[in-house]
Write a protein that holds these residues in place. Structure first.
Motif, PDB file in Angstrom:
ATOM      1  N   GLN A  68      -8.944  -5.566  -4.290  1.00 45.20           N
ATOM      2  CA  GLN A  68      -8.474  -4.422  -3.444  1.00 45.20           C
ATOM      3  C   GLN A  68      -8.339  -4.243  -1.901  1.00 45.20           C
ATOM      4  N   MET A 110      -5.589  -4.591   0.197  1.00 44.39           N
ATOM      5  CA  MET A 110      -5.789  -3.854   1.237  1.00 44.39           C
ATOM      6  C   MET A 110      -5.682  -4.325   2.666  1.00 44.39           C
ATOM      7  N   CYS A 129      -3.208   3.003   8.451  1.00 41.62           N
ATOM      8  CA  CYS A 129      -3.625   3.052   7.532  1.00 41.62           C
ATOM      9  C   CYS A 129      -4.802   1.691   6.840  1.00 41.62           C
ATOM     10  N   CYS A 146       3.421   1.315   5.672  1.00 42.66           N
ATOM     11  CA  CYS A 146       4.041  -0.356   4.486  1.00 42.66           C
ATOM     12  C   CYS A 146       5.112   0.228   4.460  1.00 42.66           C
ATOM     13  N   GLN A 196      -2.606   0.020  -5.231  1.00 43.99           N
ATOM     14  CA  GLN A 196      -3.259   0.982  -6.357  1.00 43.99           C
ATOM     15  C   GLN A 196      -2.932   0.654  -7.871  1.00 43.99           C
ATOM     16  N   CYS A 207      -0.273   4.120   2.730  1.00 42.68           N
ATOM     17  CA  CYS A 207       0.072   3.915   3.986  1.00 42.68           C
ATOM     18  C   CYS A 207       1.730   4.000   4.731  1.00 42.68           C
ATOM     19  N   ASP A 247       1.009  -1.294   0.082  1.00 46.48           N
ATOM     20  CA  ASP A 247       0.045   0.082  -0.228  1.00 46.48           C
ATOM     21  C   ASP A 247       0.985   1.540  -0.205  1.00 46.48           C
TER      22      ASP A 247
END
Length: 118
Positions: A45, A49, A107, A14, A36, A11, A8
């Motif tokens: 998605q 995530m 996030c 991340c 993304q 984030c 991600d």
């Protein structure tokens, strides 16, 4: 061949994890890609995530703790740690630990979803 890791890019945690792992990846065995931009890879998605995804050259997919374990095994400096993480009694501990960290990221997808609906 390289493993592909989907992360991600929105984030901070991340991205920090990615930077740390890039420093450990002396052999350049990981190809980092933001989730993304991931299209037509067979995951929603929301799934992407929820936890990190690693796609091995043979097409197999590792998620969460198992992705981290594989990456650590492939890095020269952390290979022994990665190998130790394959001990059967560490699997539930590793899964729990990964979930605890992932569920408490700032996030986290559930927090984003809650904020959208408020």
């Amino acid at each position: 061949m390289k493993d592909i890791v989907l992360y991600d890019q929105n984030c901070r945690f991340c991205k920090a994890t990615k930077r740390l792992f890039e420093r450990l990846d002396w052999m350049h065995v990981i190809d980092w890609r933001p989730l993304q931009g991931a299209r037509d890879i067979g995951f929603s998605q929301e799934e992407l995530m929820r936890e990190i995804h690693l796609i091995a050259p043979d097409g197999s997919v590792k998620k969460g703790f198992f992705a981290i374990r594989r990456m650590l095994l492939r890095f020269p400096l952390t290979g022994l740690i990665g190998l130790i993480m394959y001990l059967p009694f560490l699997k539930p501990v590793g899964r729990f630990g990964y979930s605890a960290v992932a569920d408490n990221r700032t996030c986290d997808i559930r927090k984003r979803s809650r904020n959208k609906h408020e």
